[in-house]
Design an enzyme around this catalytic site. Sequence first.
Site, mmCIF file in Angstrom:
data_model
loop_
_atom_site.group_PDB
_atom_site.id
_atom_site.type_symbol
_atom_site.label_atom_id
_atom_site.label_comp_id
_atom_site.label_asym_id
_atom_site.label_seq_id
_atom_site.Cartn_x
_atom_site.Cartn_y
_atom_site.Cartn_z
ATOM 1 N N HIS A 62 0.799 -1.033 0.040
ATOM 2 C CA HIS A 62 -0.036 -0.162 -0.076
ATOM 3 C C HIS A 62 0.967 1.138 0.054
ATOM 4 O O HIS A 62 1.743 1.578 0.871
ATOM 5 C CB HIS A 62 -0.802 -0.110 1.197
ATOM 6 C CG HIS A 62 -1.964 -1.082 1.189
ATOM 7 N ND1 HIS A 62 -3.056 -1.048 0.700
ATOM 8 C CD2 HIS A 62 -1.833 -2.241 1.694
ATOM 9 C CE1 HIS A 62 -3.681 -2.144 0.983
ATOM 10 N NE2 HIS A 62 -2.853 -3.304 1.468
ATOM 11 N N LEU A 63 0.969 1.867 -0.945
ATOM 12 C CA LEU A 63 1.606 3.068 -1.070
ATOM 13 C C LEU A 63 0.840 4.392 -0.713
ATOM 14 O O LEU A 63 1.399 5.514 -0.428
ATOM 15 C CB LEU A 63 2.243 3.425 -2.540
ATOM 16 C CG LEU A 63 3.285 2.016 -2.943
ATOM 17 C CD1 LEU A 63 3.782 2.215 -4.564
ATOM 18 C CD2 LEU A 63 4.267 2.072 -1.832
ATOM 19 N N ASN A 94 -6.646 0.861 -2.842
ATOM 20 C CA ASN A 94 -7.546 1.606 -1.856
ATOM 21 C C ASN A 94 -7.137 3.100 -1.548
ATOM 22 O O ASN A 94 -6.558 3.054 -0.566
ATOM 23 C CB ASN A 94 -7.803 0.468 -0.844
ATOM 24 C CG ASN A 94 -6.432 0.359 -0.046
ATOM 25 O OD1 ASN A 94 -5.351 0.268 -0.517
ATOM 26 N ND2 ASN A 94 -6.501 -0.076 1.132
ATOM 27 N N HIS A 179 -8.636 -9.929 -1.367
ATOM 28 C CA HIS A 179 -8.794 -9.901 -0.158
ATOM 29 C C HIS A 179 -9.985 -10.601 0.316
ATOM 30 O O HIS A 179 -11.258 -9.859 -0.035
ATOM 31 C CB HIS A 179 -8.658 -8.504 0.305
ATOM 32 C CG HIS A 179 -8.920 -8.023 1.820
ATOM 33 N ND1 HIS A 179 -8.169 -7.444 2.747
ATOM 34 C CD2 HIS A 179 -10.149 -8.148 2.506
ATOM 35 C CE1 HIS A 179 -8.561 -7.413 3.926
ATOM 36 N NE2 HIS A 179 -9.908 -7.635 3.636
ATOM 37 N N ASN A 278 -5.062 -7.073 9.253
ATOM 38 C CA ASN A 278 -6.145 -7.619 8.759
ATOM 39 C C ASN A 278 -5.759 -8.485 7.540
ATOM 40 O O ASN A 278 -5.286 -7.847 6.719
ATOM 41 C CB ASN A 278 -7.190 -6.845 8.350
ATOM 42 C CG ASN A 278 -8.504 -7.331 7.920
ATOM 43 O OD1 ASN A 278 -8.658 -8.402 7.987
ATOM 44 N ND2 ASN A 278 -9.439 -6.820 7.327
ATOM 45 N N ASP A 305 2.297 -7.021 2.277
ATOM 46 C CA ASP A 305 1.057 -6.376 2.779
ATOM 47 C C ASP A 305 1.650 -5.182 3.588
ATOM 48 O O ASP A 305 1.001 -4.719 4.608
ATOM 49 C CB ASP A 305 0.032 -7.138 3.512
ATOM 50 C CG ASP A 305 -1.275 -6.570 3.689
ATOM 51 O OD1 ASP A 305 -1.436 -5.369 3.192
ATOM 52 O OD2 ASP A 305 -2.136 -6.957 4.462
ATOM 53 N N HIS A 309 0.723 3.329 8.247
ATOM 54 C CA HIS A 309 -0.332 4.387 8.869
ATOM 55 C C HIS A 309 0.334 5.471 9.662
ATOM 56 O O HIS A 309 1.569 5.461 10.010
ATOM 57 C CB HIS A 309 -1.248 3.590 9.753
ATOM 58 C CG HIS A 309 -2.160 2.677 9.229
ATOM 59 N ND1 HIS A 309 -3.466 3.251 8.391
ATOM 60 C CD2 HIS A 309 -2.245 1.531 8.987
ATOM 61 C CE1 HIS A 309 -4.171 2.074 7.792
ATOM 62 N NE2 HIS A 309 -3.350 0.858 8.394
ATOM 63 N N PHE A 323 -6.188 -1.048 10.910
ATOM 64 C CA PHE A 323 -5.432 -2.371 10.563
ATOM 65 C C PHE A 323 -4.366 -2.183 9.768
ATOM 66 O O PHE A 323 -4.321 -1.244 8.881
ATOM 67 C CB PHE A 323 -6.506 -3.171 9.794
ATOM 68 C CG PHE A 323 -7.477 -3.912 10.441
ATOM 69 C CD1 PHE A 323 -7.422 -5.102 11.502
ATOM 70 C CD2 PHE A 323 -8.872 -3.401 10.199
ATOM 71 C CE1 PHE A 323 -8.541 -5.611 12.040
ATOM 72 C CE2 PHE A 323 -10.005 -3.896 10.821
ATOM 73 C CZ PHE A 323 -10.060 -4.964 11.642
ATOM 74 N N GLY A 324 -3.158 -2.791 9.913
ATOM 75 C CA GLY A 324 -2.081 -2.991 9.267
ATOM 76 C C GLY A 324 -0.804 -2.539 9.749
ATOM 77 O O GLY A 324 -0.897 -1.907 10.539
HETATM 78 ZN ZN ZN Z 1 -5.695 -6.874 2.417
#
Ligand code: ZN
Length: 426
Positions: A62-63, A94, A179, A278, A305, A309, A323-324
Amino acid sequence: MKTLIKNGKIVTKNNQTTTCDLWLEDGIIAGIGKDFSTITFDQEYDAKNQLITPGLVDVHVHLREPGFTYKETIKDGTKAAARGGYTTVCAMPNLNPVPDTVEKFEQVKAIIERDAVVKVLQYAPITEELRSERLTDQKGLKAVGAFAFTNDGVGVQSAGTMYLAMKEAAKNKMALVAHTEDESLLFGGVMHKGEISEKLQLPGILSATESSQIARDLILAEETGVHYHVCHVSTKESVRVIREAKQAGVHVTAEVSPHHLILIDENITEDHGYWKMNPPLRANEDRQALIEGLLDGTIDCIATDHAPHGFEEKNQSFLKSPFGIVGSETAFQLIYTHFVETGKFTLEQVINWMAVKPAEIFGIKAGTLMIGQPADVTIFDLENEEKIDDEKFASLGVNTPFTGWPVKGTTLMTFVDGQLVYNKED
Ligand SMILES: [Zn+2]
């Protein structure tokens, strides 16, 4: 520009290592061997006693840009990837705006072209706004470079929508990446449902929240013939149904994250957001099933993954935190230290799961050290011992429970198309 990497160790068949030199020129690997003394190089690097691998490939990061640049940017996220030894990353959609039209997709691509220091393959969403309603224009998005389709962050809730998306993806010869999370089975859960969730008095997430949707999708994948890829598998039931589907000839591939291979819910000692991800950390028998799944080929590859954050939002309780966790800069070191040093995995297997296979299953031109291939190359120091230090992270995110863990396998240099994009000494 001619570059020579001298005296490095390369892992060959049957986990043997051989010492050799690597000649990089015009973005490709021009030579691998020992006999380059007659050639004049523009630059030379000594990799004596160090490991040379194909640049690692991460099919799940996730960038956060556009939309959430306080969490991560394409520039910092790809610098983090380079520092972790990755030369290709596949970025989740996302974002805000969600790149669900050709126009919005091209806006993300423009930032990648401007700022990325490693290769970024951008996913497009399966549905508009990631809501399980209207499909995106797959043909149009493929034409402007979408890597594959996924709603990562949320599951596709309607079987009908998933069926139509798979049929369309099969027609377009694109992978459908999932996912899996059935929201009707979520019951407000924030961690794995078990003794630990009871002890901490936190709502639990059933294993079936994930595995039942995978089971549904596997049947739909069989029906449609699509290449179906499962993100971050975390439960033993998920491993079981994927194994059975593979045996039945379904075109399914799967990834697992380093944290699910190393940690379990029993490791969670406090109600703190750094332990919240998650899917959640599961039970030890799940972790064992994931390891078995990798070893028997049910699970194809390891993906991080990487989910950065902001500090404040993660520095709170399970109920409040998103989450993450971040993963790009710790993945190789954690896997090397916990599985290769302990004799559970060979170095060849790890390189296979972190470079060769992720490229292979998606047809990415990466993941191999061969003459004529892109000069995406990483040099690791397998002897240096250090502690994971979030102050050294290139990522804007420091949300990880692994801070302070002793590890080996430091990235020394990362080359993308023959260009040095990360150097530990800088
Ligand atoms: Zn995911």
